[in-house]
Scaffold this motif. Sequence first.
Motif, PDB file in Angstrom:
ATOM      1  N   TYR A   8      74.608 -63.259  18.035  1.00 22.78           N
ATOM      2  CA  TYR A   8      73.940 -64.415  17.433  1.00 22.78           C
ATOM      3  C   TYR A   8      72.457 -64.121  17.182  1.00 22.78           C
ATOM      4  O   TYR A   8      71.930 -64.385  16.100  1.00 22.78           O
ATOM      5  CB  TYR A   8      74.088 -65.632  18.347  1.00 22.78           C
ATOM      6  N   VAL A   9      71.783 -63.552  18.192  1.00 20.33           N
ATOM      7  CA  VAL A   9      70.356 -63.224  18.055  1.00 20.33           C
ATOM      8  C   VAL A   9      70.168 -62.160  16.972  1.00 20.33           C
ATOM      9  O   VAL A   9      69.233 -62.237  16.161  1.00 20.33           O
ATOM     10  CB  VAL A   9      69.769 -62.734  19.396  1.00 20.33           C
ATOM     11  N   LEU A  10      71.062 -61.170  16.939  1.00 19.77           N
ATOM     12  CA  LEU A  10      70.989 -60.119  15.918  1.00 19.77           C
ATOM     13  C   LEU A  10      71.131 -60.715  14.523  1.00 19.77           C
ATOM     14  O   LEU A  10      70.368 -60.369  13.605  1.00 19.77           O
ATOM     15  CB  LEU A  10      72.093 -59.085  16.169  1.00 19.77           C
ATOM     16  N   ALA A  11      72.086 -61.640  14.359  1.00 18.42           N
ATOM     17  CA  ALA A  11      72.282 -62.294  13.051  1.00 18.42           C
ATOM     18  C   ALA A  11      71.042 -63.082  12.648  1.00 18.42           C
ATOM     19  O   ALA A  11      70.614 -63.033  11.489  1.00 18.42           O
ATOM     20  CB  ALA A  11      73.500 -63.217  13.111  1.00 18.42           C
ATOM     21  N   CYS A  12      70.433 -63.785  13.593  1.00 14.02           N
ATOM     22  CA  CYS A  12      69.210 -64.553  13.302  1.00 14.02           C
ATOM     23  C   CYS A  12      68.084 -63.623  12.839  1.00 14.02           C
ATOM     24  O   CYS A  12      67.365 -63.926  11.890  1.00 14.02           O
ATOM     25  CB  CYS A  12      68.756 -65.329  14.531  1.00 14.02           C
ATOM     26  N   ALA A  13      67.930 -62.477  13.537  1.00 15.39           N
ATOM     27  CA  ALA A  13      66.875 -61.523  13.185  1.00 15.39           C
ATOM     28  C   ALA A  13      67.097 -60.933  11.793  1.00 15.39           C
ATOM     29  O   ALA A  13      66.152 -60.771  11.016  1.00 15.39           O
ATOM     30  CB  ALA A  13      66.812 -60.406  14.227  1.00 15.39           C
TER      31      ALA A  13
END
Length: 525
Positions: A54-59
């Motif tokens: 999720y954090v990777l997708a946001c970044a």
Amino acid sequence: MGLVGVQENGNGEVGLSIGTKNKYRRMDSEVTEDFDDGSHHHHQKKRSSSTRKYVLACAIFASLNSVLLGYDVGVMSGAIIFIHEDLKITEVQEEVLIGCLSILSLFGSLAGGRTSDIIGRKWTMALAAIIFQTGAATMTFAPSFEVLILGRFLAGIGIGFGVMIAPIYIAEISPSVARGSLTSFPEIFINLGILLGYVSNFAFSGLPEHINWRVMLGVGILPSFFIGAALFIIPESPRWLVMKNRVEEARTVLLKTIDNEAEVEERLAEILLAAGTGSTEKYEEKAVWRELLSPSPPLRRMLITGVGIQCFQQITGIDATVYYSPEIFQEAGIQDKSKLLAATVAVGVSKTVFILVAIFLVDKLGRKPLLYVSTIGMTICLFSIGVTLTFLGQGQVGIAMAILFVCSNVAFFSVGIGPVCWVLTSEIFPLKLRAQASALGAVGNRVCSGLVAMSFLSISRAISVGGTFFVFAVISALSVLFVYTLVPETKGKSLEQIELLFKDEHQWNGSEVELGDVVHLVQKQ
């Protein structure tokens, strides 16, 4: 929420703790709890994987605006050759057309800080994309130099918004352990954009000259569709939500980005304290810009580090190398346009590949060792470009050496000062001042970029292209000294702990990391 307490850890840093479950347990419950622990461990591992994705997708989605900046930089280096012929512009107009984007973007960066504090980090990214795409469309259909400049004006404002907000958003949404890598993502996407721009130049150069440069610029409109879709996926920054007293929404976002619920509460308490919401001791009611113009000693140290590293990133000549790589290779002896553009693709590949090295190392080895390797390597390469263009003439050896050292220079840039500059600027400032102080750093970056881009050709005519690179080499050597004396190591610290770091002048002046760490870095490689 549990009782919030303030502790001091072994390093003398102030940390926050939340009341947690009792660590003792009854003997007769061991078997049951061991079984529960196994189940809990499996659940925690699954949640950890989901959180990372999720954090990777946001970044990634937050970094899409950076593709626009990179594409513009890369595509303009080749498109300007055909614009020069089609619209019959002068050399001075060429410098203005290329360099004005950076100068104009400072207005976007200045406005971006305040705008993101009002409407949020996410919707500031949306505004940046809309303004840039309007500018790109205007440039694509421009019938004259004047309309082309108008399009550059709009694109510059959009880029100004985009370059300052993406690193802030990513830093504010990322867990401390991965913040350096994730905050480097905008720089990856800038490099990817530059490479796509170079490839576009090469691919469309065969079209008629009154059409080819328009197609090159028009392709830059396409990323807007992905940016529009991204806005429905990424959340708002939890730190901005806390600033707006939307604490429950902030907790919801933190639960999606941090896999440990106890850590979520701890991080939320730190954010509340930093924002002046979770403590009886409020920030002094002082306008942000007034605070930036008359800073306290810790804030002054932050500004020197943040704005300084942003300026050094550009005055070492990276934009001159990227924008004017065809002219540099022409000086080395390559005359054919197709071969010139093919050589620039090699530069783009080098710049993009080596940014990946920085992503893997920035949170493992730290910011400072990478900055040392980068600035020292760039100094050697810039000096070598000067020697090559001044003394080796226009033979095959001179061409080969010029391509080698230009590619090496952008590689060293991408390994360190390129991405780390944005990582540092996004993480060193206090929450209340972060957006506008980072905007100030972005302004310094864009002004230096514009000055270099708008003066490179004129200075090169006065002291030669090789002589200009000798100047860049001297400035790059000064950047090594700046990193040694004024940049602290921030690896592994929370944003709130970094704020405390700058209150200690001894830690700020660089005593934490010595040049010996570079030896460790080289040995590991």
